[in-house]
Design a protein around this motif. Sequence first.
Motif, PDB file in Angstrom:
ATOM      1  N   GLN A   1       0.832  -1.195   0.000  1.00 15.47           N
ATOM      2  CA  GLN A   1       0.000   0.000   0.000  1.00 15.47           C
ATOM      3  C   GLN A   1       0.876   1.258   0.000  1.00 15.47           C
ATOM      4  O   GLN A   1       1.896   1.314   0.686  1.00 15.47           O
ATOM      5  CB  GLN A   1      -0.911   0.007   1.233  1.00 15.47           C
ATOM      6  CG  GLN A   1      -1.938   1.124   1.220  1.00 15.47           C
ATOM      7  CD  GLN A   1      -2.870   1.073   2.423  1.00 15.47           C
ATOM      8  OE1 GLN A   1      -2.450   0.746   3.525  1.00 15.47           O
ATOM      9  NE2 GLN A   1      -4.134   1.381   2.205  1.00 15.47           N
ATOM     10  N   VAL A   2       0.444   2.268  -0.778  1.00 13.15           N
ATOM     11  CA  VAL A   2       1.135   3.557  -0.806  1.00 13.15           C
ATOM     12  C   VAL A   2       0.114   4.673  -0.633  1.00 13.15           C
ATOM     13  O   VAL A   2      -1.072   4.506  -0.900  1.00 13.15           O
ATOM     14  CB  VAL A   2       1.915   3.775  -2.125  1.00 13.15           C
ATOM     15  CG1 VAL A   2       3.057   2.783  -2.262  1.00 13.15           C
ATOM     16  CG2 VAL A   2       1.000   3.734  -3.328  1.00 13.15           C
TER      17      VAL A   2
ATOM     18  N   GLY B   1      -5.096   9.614  -2.374  1.00 16.35           N
ATOM     19  CA  GLY B   1      -5.428   8.700  -1.284  1.00 16.35           C
ATOM     20  C   GLY B   1      -4.569   7.450  -1.330  1.00 16.35           C
ATOM     21  O   GLY B   1      -3.542   7.394  -2.006  1.00 16.35           O
ATOM     22  N   TYR B   2      -5.006   6.429  -0.617  1.00 17.93           N
ATOM     23  CA  TYR B   2      -4.246   5.179  -0.534  1.00 17.93           C
ATOM     24  C   TYR B   2      -4.620   4.247  -1.678  1.00 17.93           C
ATOM     25  O   TYR B   2      -5.768   4.192  -2.098  1.00 17.93           O
ATOM     26  CB  TYR B   2      -4.506   4.482   0.806  1.00 17.93           C
ATOM     27  CG  TYR B   2      -3.900   5.221   1.969  1.00 17.93           C
ATOM     28  CD1 TYR B   2      -2.560   5.041   2.295  1.00 17.93           C
ATOM     29  CD2 TYR B   2      -4.651   6.111   2.725  1.00 17.93           C
ATOM     30  CE1 TYR B   2      -1.986   5.728   3.355  1.00 17.93           C
ATOM     31  CE2 TYR B   2      -4.088   6.807   3.787  1.00 17.93           C
ATOM     32  CZ  TYR B   2      -2.754   6.608   4.093  1.00 17.93           C
ATOM     33  OH  TYR B   2      -2.177   7.291   5.129  1.00 17.93           O
ATOM     34  N   THR B   3      -3.621   3.522  -2.150  1.00 21.34           N
ATOM     35  CA  THR B   3      -3.849   2.526  -3.192  1.00 21.34           C
ATOM     36  C   THR B   3      -2.800   1.435  -3.063  1.00 21.34           C
ATOM     37  O   THR B   3      -1.816   1.598  -2.354  1.00 21.34           O
ATOM     38  CB  THR B   3      -3.808   3.158  -4.611  1.00 21.34           C
ATOM     39  OG1 THR B   3      -4.255   2.204  -5.557  1.00 21.34           O
ATOM     40  CG2 THR B   3      -2.423   3.624  -4.970  1.00 21.34           C
TER      41      THR B   3
ATOM     42  N   PRO C   1      -1.904   0.097 -10.603  1.00 22.17           N
ATOM     43  CA  PRO C   1      -3.104  -0.263 -11.377  1.00 22.17           C
ATOM     44  C   PRO C   1      -4.166   0.836 -11.414  1.00 22.17           C
ATOM     45  O   PRO C   1      -4.962   0.890 -12.342  1.00 22.17           O
ATOM     46  CB  PRO C   1      -3.660  -1.495 -10.650  1.00 22.17           C
ATOM     47  CG  PRO C   1      -2.528  -2.009  -9.835  1.00 22.17           C
ATOM     48  CD  PRO C   1      -1.680  -0.821  -9.496  1.00 22.17           C
ATOM     49  N   SER C   2      -4.178   1.749 -10.431  1.00 21.19           N
ATOM     50  CA  SER C   2      -5.215   2.782 -10.408  1.00 21.19           C
ATOM     51  C   SER C   2      -4.785   4.078 -11.098  1.00 21.19           C
ATOM     52  O   SER C   2      -5.568   5.003 -11.213  1.00 21.19           O
ATOM     53  CB  SER C   2      -5.631   3.080  -8.965  1.00 21.19           C
ATOM     54  OG  SER C   2      -4.533   3.558  -8.222  1.00 21.19           O
ATOM     55  N   PHE C   3      -3.568   4.139 -11.591  1.00 21.69           N
ATOM     56  CA  PHE C   3      -3.023   5.320 -12.258  1.00 21.69           C
ATOM     57  C   PHE C   3      -3.313   5.185 -13.748  1.00 21.69           C
ATOM     58  O   PHE C   3      -2.795   4.304 -14.418  1.00 21.69           O
ATOM     59  CB  PHE C   3      -1.523   5.390 -11.966  1.00 21.69           C
ATOM     60  CG  PHE C   3      -0.849   6.675 -12.350  1.00 21.69           C
ATOM     61  CD1 PHE C   3      -1.518   7.880 -12.399  1.00 21.69           C
ATOM     62  CD2 PHE C   3       0.500   6.677 -12.649  1.00 21.69           C
ATOM     63  CE1 PHE C   3      -0.876   9.056 -12.727  1.00 21.69           C
ATOM     64  CE2 PHE C   3       1.164   7.842 -12.987  1.00 21.69           C
ATOM     65  CZ  PHE C   3       0.470   9.036 -13.025  1.00 21.69           C
TER      66      PHE C   3
END
Length: 173
Positions: free
Chosen positions: A107-108, A113-115, A141-143
Amino acid sequence: MTQEDTTNKIGKYFGWIAWIIAIGMLVFFFQELLDKQQNPNSSPTSYLSENGLNEVHLKRNKQGHYITSGKINQQSVIFLLDTGATDVSIPEHIADKLNLPRYNKYQVSTANGYTYVYRSVINELKIGDITLYNVEANINPSFKSDEILLGMSALKQLELHQSGNTLKLREQN
């Protein structure tokens, strides 16, 4: 239908075709201009410093960011320099094209927020004639961007000097 009506009709068609071609050329011209404003460093130029070290000068874009073209493992990419990012952060769709390895998930905290991201390593990263090896990275993956965040895992290996709208990247001794 008379010869004059046919000639007028053909003239109108050619008029429309001419307008469509003119608009297409304008779009092409202005798109190139907009691309240069977004990434004024699409072909970064390298210099040798007085110490004989490679140096690349980047221009800030209209939004105040330093964006440049570069390479990861000999494949062309676009970097957005981000001193607030711990590692080089690569959107998953780009990492897939680059065939980057994925290791453990963790997690970062990001600006959004957190992802969760995957740890990775870049064998070779290039900007102009500056080459970095074995750079820590993450695959996000969320970028969804088409730009790679060039974070501190790469930037800490360089000397940075900003003056006005120019940022100089220089190899370290």
